[in-house]
Write an enzyme that holds these catalytic residues in place. Structure first.
Site, PDB file in Angstrom:
ATOM      1  N   ASN A  33      19.565  53.280  16.905  1.00 39.59           N
ATOM      2  CA  ASN A  33      19.923  52.491  15.738  1.00 39.59           C
ATOM      3  C   ASN A  33      19.891  53.453  14.466  1.00 39.59           C
ATOM      4  O   ASN A  33      20.088  52.687  13.586  1.00 39.59           O
ATOM      5  CB  ASN A  33      18.969  51.198  15.862  1.00 39.59           C
ATOM      6  CG  ASN A  33      17.669  51.448  15.243  1.00 39.59           C
ATOM      7  OD1 ASN A  33      17.365  52.804  15.235  1.00 39.59           O
ATOM      8  ND2 ASN A  33      16.844  50.716  15.097  1.00 39.59           N
ATOM      9  N   THR A  36      15.462  56.090  12.124  1.00 38.26           N
ATOM     10  CA  THR A  36      14.729  57.425  11.620  1.00 38.26           C
ATOM     11  C   THR A  36      15.412  58.722  12.176  1.00 38.26           C
ATOM     12  O   THR A  36      15.024  59.934  11.852  1.00 38.26           O
ATOM     13  CB  THR A  36      13.214  57.454  12.050  1.00 38.26           C
ATOM     14  OG1 THR A  36      13.115  57.513  13.469  1.00 38.26           O
ATOM     15  CG2 THR A  36      12.329  56.348  11.581  1.00 38.26           C
ATOM     16  N   ALA A 114       8.275  57.819  26.471  1.00 36.82           N
ATOM     17  CA  ALA A 114       7.743  58.651  25.610  1.00 36.82           C
ATOM     18  C   ALA A 114       6.378  58.240  25.297  1.00 36.82           C
ATOM     19  O   ALA A 114       6.315  57.324  24.193  1.00 36.82           O
ATOM     20  CB  ALA A 114       8.528  59.213  24.436  1.00 36.82           C
ATOM     21  N   TYR A 145       1.375  51.946  15.536  1.00 34.91           N
ATOM     22  CA  TYR A 145       1.973  53.013  16.131  1.00 34.91           C
ATOM     23  C   TYR A 145       1.080  53.445  17.487  1.00 34.91           C
ATOM     24  O   TYR A 145       1.639  53.230  18.654  1.00 34.91           O
ATOM     25  CB  TYR A 145       2.307  54.422  15.425  1.00 34.91           C
ATOM     26  CG  TYR A 145       2.753  55.405  16.228  1.00 34.91           C
ATOM     27  CD1 TYR A 145       3.889  55.534  16.860  1.00 34.91           C
ATOM     28  CD2 TYR A 145       1.903  56.545  16.812  1.00 34.91           C
ATOM     29  CE1 TYR A 145       4.746  56.427  17.373  1.00 34.91           C
ATOM     30  CE2 TYR A 145       2.420  57.663  17.401  1.00 34.91           C
ATOM     31  CZ  TYR A 145       3.902  57.801  17.856  1.00 34.91           C
ATOM     32  OH  TYR A 145       4.251  58.645  18.577  1.00 34.91           O
ATOM     33  N   LYS A 149       2.279  52.041  21.430  1.00 36.40           N
ATOM     34  CA  LYS A 149       2.459  52.976  22.698  1.00 36.40           C
ATOM     35  C   LYS A 149       1.475  52.520  23.528  1.00 36.40           C
ATOM     36  O   LYS A 149       1.672  52.586  24.640  1.00 36.40           O
ATOM     37  CB  LYS A 149       2.190  54.491  21.911  1.00 36.40           C
ATOM     38  CG  LYS A 149       3.200  54.954  21.331  1.00 36.40           C
ATOM     39  CD  LYS A 149       4.567  55.277  21.754  1.00 36.40           C
ATOM     40  CE  LYS A 149       5.601  55.851  21.133  1.00 36.40           C
ATOM     41  NZ  LYS A 149       6.761  56.151  21.656  1.00 36.40           N
TER      42      LYS A 149
HETATM   43  P1  NAD Z   1      12.221  60.687  15.600  1.00 36.36           P
HETATM   44  O1  NAD Z   1      12.233  59.631  14.726  1.00 36.36           O
HETATM   45  O2  NAD Z   1      13.090  61.704  15.074  1.00 36.36           O
HETATM   46  O3  NAD Z   1      13.218  59.790  16.780  1.00 36.36           O
HETATM   47  C1  NAD Z   1      12.950  58.654  17.022  1.00 36.36           C
HETATM   48  C2  NAD Z   1      14.527  57.835  17.308  1.00 36.36           C
HETATM   49  O4  NAD Z   1      14.351  56.714  17.460  1.00 36.36           O
HETATM   50  C3  NAD Z   1      15.086  57.984  16.030  1.00 36.36           C
HETATM   51  O5  NAD Z   1      16.454  58.405  16.284  1.00 36.36           O
HETATM   52  C4  NAD Z   1      15.335  56.517  15.715  1.00 36.36           C
HETATM   53  O6  NAD Z   1      16.528  56.068  15.011  1.00 36.36           O
HETATM   54  C5  NAD Z   1      15.223  55.723  17.096  1.00 36.36           C
HETATM   55  N1  NAD Z   1      14.827  54.360  16.908  1.00 36.36           N
HETATM   56  C6  NAD Z   1      13.739  53.907  16.218  1.00 36.36           C
HETATM   57  N2  NAD Z   1      13.761  52.526  16.749  1.00 36.36           N
HETATM   58  C7  NAD Z   1      14.885  52.227  17.191  1.00 36.36           C
HETATM   59  C8  NAD Z   1      15.190  50.918  18.013  1.00 36.36           C
HETATM   60  N3  NAD Z   1      14.548  49.831  17.825  1.00 36.36           N
HETATM   61  N4  NAD Z   1      16.582  51.046  18.596  1.00 36.36           N
HETATM   62  C9  NAD Z   1      16.900  52.127  18.735  1.00 36.36           C
HETATM   63  N5  NAD Z   1      16.686  53.601  18.350  1.00 36.36           N
HETATM   64  C10 NAD Z   1      15.413  53.472  17.692  1.00 36.36           C
HETATM   65  O7  NAD Z   1      10.902  61.034  16.401  1.00 36.36           O
HETATM   66  P2  NAD Z   1      10.646  62.038  17.512  1.00 36.36           P
HETATM   67  O8  NAD Z   1       9.599  62.913  16.941  1.00 36.36           O
HETATM   68  O9  NAD Z   1      12.015  62.590  18.039  1.00 36.36           O
HETATM   69  O10 NAD Z   1       9.933  61.304  18.457  1.00 36.36           O
HETATM   70  C11 NAD Z   1      10.752  60.711  19.755  1.00 36.36           C
HETATM   71  C12 NAD Z   1       9.862  60.143  20.634  1.00 36.36           C
HETATM   72  O11 NAD Z   1       8.612  60.894  20.819  1.00 36.36           O
HETATM   73  C13 NAD Z   1       9.046  58.579  19.904  1.00 36.36           C
HETATM   74  O12 NAD Z   1       8.820  57.701  20.906  1.00 36.36           O
HETATM   75  C14 NAD Z   1       7.472  59.473  19.711  1.00 36.36           C
HETATM   76  O13 NAD Z   1       6.971  58.164  19.687  1.00 36.36           O
HETATM   77  C15 NAD Z   1       7.246  60.389  20.727  1.00 36.36           C
HETATM   78  N6  NAD Z   1       6.499  61.360  20.368  1.00 36.36           N
HETATM   79  C16 NAD Z   1       6.761  62.336  19.435  1.00 36.36           C
HETATM   80  C17 NAD Z   1       5.867  63.466  19.215  1.00 36.36           C
HETATM   81  C18 NAD Z   1       6.376  64.576  18.152  1.00 36.36           C
HETATM   82  O14 NAD Z   1       5.464  65.290  17.958  1.00 36.36           O
HETATM   83  N7  NAD Z   1       7.498  64.567  17.792  1.00 36.36           N
HETATM   84  C19 NAD Z   1       4.508  63.355  19.340  1.00 36.36           C
HETATM   85  C20 NAD Z   1       4.400  62.240  20.105  1.00 36.36           C
HETATM   86  C21 NAD Z   1       5.281  61.190  20.693  1.00 36.36           C
END
Ligand code: NAD
Length: 319
Positions: A33, A36, A114, A145, A149
């Site tokens: 959506n 972020t 994730a 958060y 999770k």
């Molecule tokens: P990010 O914010 O770049 O990506 C998250 C994506 O989810 C975004 O594109 C956002 O628009 C989308 N999103 C959010 N709510 C939504 C909804 N209701 N419907 C559809 N899309 C939605 O973050 P990221 O770093 O790429 O993280 C991705 C996943 O990995 C997350 O679940 C996060 O919790 C997990 N994670 C990431 C890290 C890290 O270091 N980057 C660490 C632990 C866990």
């Protein structure tokens, strides 16, 4: 050709996963959506096997055709994002996970969640093995958060046990690489932007808290292997190379040959004091371990950050 749905596919990690699965011969449906994430993260993908669906996964999901795999990555992920969107964060971890699990069940697809090292909270066990159940404060700001999770993990296990759904859970530790946002508030992109701009590098607290940073390609490989394993219980994927935040700031500064000073700001509430994955399980069952050191990974993504800072200047100059 196997077909995979990647929720959050227009985000930092999701976009790398979309590319990886296309490369491995999958048909990829990316659902996001753009809360972020950004269309810019996937606009370079020109492949007939790739589809983007602009949709909020907390709403009913309809997808026609067969589906073999689902990766559920939709969720705000950096503290500044989940402070800004606390309700959306709780909703996507709970209602969103429920909708996506429902779709996987209907299609008979394998589901991978994730999850995050944040389920360990401010850990009292170090390094953190998957068997550690964590030290999380439900009521603090980060709670939205962490608890979302933890709920998502519990719901995934319930679908596995009660409905016999084929599920996987990856607990991701801090990951970095190209396509992180400059302003997402996480330590590495902040330090890199500050060093490029010649600004002071702002460390939270004394900077003695530790973190372990994993390069994105290592994480993607770990997720690919986990998806193809038969392990339903959580698996940590991260880089056990641990350092203090101030050491990471110095490393960025040295790599960029910057003269920026390091300044110390107030420590945010409930900032974890230590963070390091125990990856014995990933080594044992997936034969996986990270290959890229922090120094190497930073070199790999510097050109991306330099270009992102340049583009930001062009935009703010109205160009
Ligand atoms: P990010 O914010 O770049 O990506 C998250 C994506 O989810 C975004 O594109 C956002 O628009 C989308 N999103 C959010 N709510 C939504 C909804 N209701 N419907 C559809 N899309 C939605 O973050 P990221 O770093 O790429 O993280 C991705 C996943 O990995 C997350 O679940 C996060 O919790 C997990 N994670 C990431 C890290 C890290 O270091 N980057 C660490 C632990 C866990």
């Amino acid at each position: 050709m196997p077909r995979i749905l990647i929720t959050g596919g227009a985000g930092f990690l999701g976009s790398h996963l979309c590319e990886h699965f296309l490369q491995k011969g999958f048909e990829v449906v990316c659902m996001d959506n753009l809360l972020t994430g950004s269309i810019d993260n996937i606009s370079h993908i020109r492949d007939r096997r790739f589809t983007f669906i602009h949709h909020d996964v907390t709403e009913y999901i309809y997808l026609s055709g067969p589906l073999q795999f689902v990766l559920h990555f939709a969720s705000p992920a950096s503290p500044s994002d989940y402070y800004q969107y606390p309700i959306q964060t709780l909703k996507v971890g709970s209602l969103g996970t429920h909708k996506v699990l429902g779709l996987a069940k209907e299609k008979g697809a394998r589901f991978l969640l994730a999850s995050t090292s944040e389920v360990y909270g401010d850990p009292l066990v170090h390094p953190q093995p998957e068997t550690y159940s964590g030290n999380v404060d439900t009521l603090c700001r980060r709670g939205v958060y962490d608890e979302a999770k933890r709920f998502a993990e519990a719901l995934t296990m319930a679908y596995h046990r009660h409905h016999g759904l084929d599920t996987r859970i990856v607990r991701i530790f801090n990951t970095y690489g190209p396509r992180m946002r400059l302003d997402d508030g996480r330590a590495l992109p902040t330090f890199i932007r500050q060093a490029i701009e010649g600004e002071p590098l702002s460390v939270f607290g004394s900077g003695e808290q530790t973190r372990s940073f994993c390069y994105v390609s290592d994480l993607v490989e770990g997720i690919f292997r986990l998806l193809h394993s038969d392990e339903a219980f959580p698996v940590n994927i991260g880089n056990p190379e641990e350092m203090t935040v101030v050491q990471a700031a110095r490393l960025v500064r040295d790599l960029l040959q910057s003269r920026s000073e390091i300044v110390f700001n107030e420590l945010p509430e409930n900032d974890p004091k230590v963070r390091r994955p125990d990856i014995s399980k990933a080594r044992r069952i997936l034969g996986w371990e990270p290959r890229i050191s922090l120094e190497e990974g930073l070199r790999l993504c510097l050109p991306y950050f330099q270009e992102a800072v340049r583009a930001q200047h062009v935009r703010s100059a109205g160009g």
